[in-house]
Design a protein around this motif. Sequence first.
Motif, PDB file in Angstrom:
ATOM      1  N   GLY A 125       1.128  -1.308  -0.203  1.00 38.48           N
ATOM      2  CA  GLY A 125       0.094   0.121   0.249  1.00 38.48           C
ATOM      3  C   GLY A 125       0.825   1.388  -0.090  1.00 38.48           C
ATOM      4  N   GLY A 126      -0.064   2.459   0.114  1.00 39.63           N
ATOM      5  CA  GLY A 126       0.995   3.613   0.061  1.00 39.63           C
ATOM      6  C   GLY A 126       1.628   3.761   0.799  1.00 39.63           C
ATOM      7  N   SER A 127       1.320   3.652   2.557  1.00 46.90           N
ATOM      8  CA  SER A 127       2.279   3.949   3.224  1.00 46.90           C
ATOM      9  C   SER A 127       3.924   3.234   3.243  1.00 46.90           C
ATOM     10  N   VAL A 152       5.718   4.338   0.584  1.00 40.37           N
ATOM     11  CA  VAL A 152       6.966   5.883   0.926  1.00 40.37           C
ATOM     12  C   VAL A 152       8.171   5.390   2.134  1.00 40.37           C
ATOM     13  N   TYR A 191       0.743  14.980   2.532  1.00 44.79           N
ATOM     14  CA  TYR A 191       0.725  13.714   3.554  1.00 44.79           C
ATOM     15  C   TYR A 191       1.292  12.472   2.176  1.00 44.79           C
ATOM     16  N   HIS A 192       1.395  11.867   3.395  1.00 44.06           N
ATOM     17  CA  HIS A 192       2.080  10.495   3.064  1.00 44.06           C
ATOM     18  C   HIS A 192       1.838   9.424   3.933  1.00 44.06           C
ATOM     19  N   GLY A 193       0.780   9.587   3.902  1.00 42.05           N
ATOM     20  CA  GLY A 193       0.528   7.933   4.476  1.00 42.05           C
ATOM     21  C   GLY A 193       0.901   8.060   6.513  1.00 42.05           C
ATOM     22  N   GLU A 245       4.260  15.149  -3.199  1.00 44.77           N
ATOM     23  CA  GLU A 245       3.025  14.464  -4.155  1.00 44.77           C
ATOM     24  C   GLU A 245       2.813  15.715  -5.222  1.00 44.77           C
ATOM     25  N   ASP A 261       5.729  11.613  -4.528  1.00 41.84           N
ATOM     26  CA  ASP A 261       4.851  10.374  -3.627  1.00 41.84           C
ATOM     27  C   ASP A 261       3.647  10.928  -4.553  1.00 41.84           C
ATOM     28  N   VAL A 264       1.192   8.285  -4.949  1.00 46.06           N
ATOM     29  CA  VAL A 264       0.129   7.262  -4.686  1.00 46.06           C
ATOM     30  C   VAL A 264      -1.570   7.342  -5.256  1.00 46.06           C
ATOM     31  N   ILE A 265      -1.056   8.453  -5.353  1.00 48.32           N
ATOM     32  CA  ILE A 265      -2.985   9.306  -6.090  1.00 48.32           C
ATOM     33  C   ILE A 265      -2.657   9.119  -7.389  1.00 48.32           C
ATOM     34  N   LYS A 311      -3.045   2.670  -4.773  1.00 44.92           N
ATOM     35  CA  LYS A 311      -4.170   2.705  -4.737  1.00 44.92           C
ATOM     36  C   LYS A 311      -4.789   2.069  -6.245  1.00 44.92           C
TER      37      LYS A 311
HETATM   38  C1  LIG Z   1       0.355  10.677  -1.516  1.00 43.57           C
HETATM   39  C2  LIG Z   1      -0.238   9.525  -0.642  1.00 43.57           C
HETATM   40  N1  LIG Z   1       0.614   9.026   0.186  1.00 43.57           N
HETATM   41  C3  LIG Z   1       0.969   8.090   0.597  1.00 43.57           C
HETATM   42  C4  LIG Z   1      -0.779   7.432   1.488  1.00 43.57           C
HETATM   43  C5  LIG Z   1      -0.694   6.455   1.947  1.00 43.57           C
HETATM   44  O1  LIG Z   1      -1.305   5.360   1.603  1.00 43.57           O
HETATM   45  P1  LIG Z   1      -1.525   4.311   2.344  1.00 43.57           P
HETATM   46  O2  LIG Z   1      -3.073   4.796   3.090  1.00 43.57           O
HETATM   47  O3  LIG Z   1      -2.074   3.112   0.818  1.00 43.57           O
HETATM   48  O4  LIG Z   1      -1.312   3.789   2.772  1.00 43.57           O
HETATM   49  C6  LIG Z   1      -1.316   8.869   1.038  1.00 43.57           C
HETATM   50  C7  LIG Z   1      -3.196   8.008   1.565  1.00 43.57           C
HETATM   51  O5  LIG Z   1      -4.306   8.713   0.554  1.00 43.57           O
HETATM   52  C8  LIG Z   1      -1.556   9.564  -0.292  1.00 43.57           C
HETATM   53  O6  LIG Z   1      -2.517   9.850  -0.325  1.00 43.57           O
END
Ligand SMILES: Cc1ncc(COP(=O)(O)O)c(C=O)c1O
Length: 450
Positions: A117-119, A122, A151-153, A225, A258, A260-261, A287
């Motif tokens: 996943g995203g976190s 990162v 935002y980076h999780g 981001e 980043d 993720v989005i 995502k």
């Molecule tokens: C830019 C960004 N990085 C990291 C994350 C964290 O992802 P996750 O919730 O899948 O761990 C998100 C979640 O919305 C995000 O928007």
Amino acid sequence: MKDENFLKANNARSLWHPMTAPADSLKNAPTIVTGAQGVRITDLDGHEVVDGVGGLWNVNLGYSCQPVKEAITAQLDRLPYYSIFRGTSNDCVIELAEELRTFFEPDGLTRAFFTSGGSDSVETALRLARQFHKIKGEAGRVKYLSLKKGYHGTHFGGASVNGNANFRTAYEPLLPGCHHIPAPYTYRNPFNETDPARLAQLCLAALEDEIAFQGAGTIAAFIMEPILGAGGVIPPHESFMPGVEAICRKHGILLIADEVITAFGRTGAWTGSRLWGVKPDFACTAKAITNGYFPFGAVMIAEGVAQVFESDASGKAAIGHGYTYSGHPVGAAAALACLAETKRLNVVENAATRGTQLYEGAKGLMAKHDVIGDVRGGHGLMTAIELVADRDSKAAPDKAIPARVQDVAYRSGAMVRVSGPNIILSPPLVLTAADVEVILAALDAGFAAL
Ligand SMILES: Cc1ncc(COP(=O)(O)O)c(C=O)c1O
């Protein structure tokens, strides 16, 4: 399925929700989502609404993507799991890495490290950035720079580079050596600057200043981001990310995008870095890589960084990091099917066209409703509507105001997301013009009800 009374009575009794106070969950019943088709979700009470949130910025292809469901089912029958730690791999993940290499080639990203996943993505990029410098004999490069509002999780690394107090304060102390510069957020910034190009230059000057203060030789990476998402959809001026890239290159600092989005089409470009013409050293993805059908992610790695790891003979490049579910074969099968559908449907085009429609429509709502202080977007299907108590002071509205808008909008046909004073819209990239009108009309009803 348990009956309605059981579900409503027990939701908060035995589970805690992310990003929510437990007492709040005990007081306020959630919307219990029980089904979804296309771009619409249905709840326990029988409402059917357009999902203006796209799950959580992830269900880009909607909820009825049959090839993805079939790929997952077939893979579960064939090989539900095996690890890819040293000495083993699986067929799906090898094929996926090749596909991703082709997809991200224009961004200069040619290797993949898989996550859940995203976190996780990162965390992986932050770690590999430090290790890169250690391999190169610059062990003192350990700090991270990032943007306020970013935002980076929620892992400790990600929370430490996060730029929003809501995700930090309760969990401090966070990692030492993480420093933040002002975000290119024209509506509110310490320079009182409303011109996006001038603000970008001021933020870049702040970055140079912070690097000089910390000492370039102490900094491992800058993470951002390409368009800030959860912090309230903040698209920087087009000069900003290329400016960050140039400063990073000058000082030997790695650039982590980043994505993720933003990866896989949401911004109306295939990646956020490509939107701005930037080639990062790492890109964090998750995502839409599996559209929410399976928890999965990938960190994409630039050729130059890969070369440093792959040509090391000192033993410093052994990766002491990874997850049980890195390269999960079912996730990889889902990702392969998602990538094929994403390309076949060319979702990037619809994201751009429908994104403009949504953004212009939201600006139209601002002309009608004084509670709207700012509308941000204009790059694909990422739009935020920031609410204010009054436009002159820009004071935040009472918490009940965005909640009320959300509630009425839901009953008028669209799920929208509230984040602080912002209403955030990130619908599936496959929605139609008529679906966009449903979201806008539902929001109009929500604002009119205040
Ligand atoms: C830019 C960004 N990085 C990291 C994350 C964290 O992802 P996750 O919730 O899948 O761990 C998100 C979640 O919305 C995000 O928007």
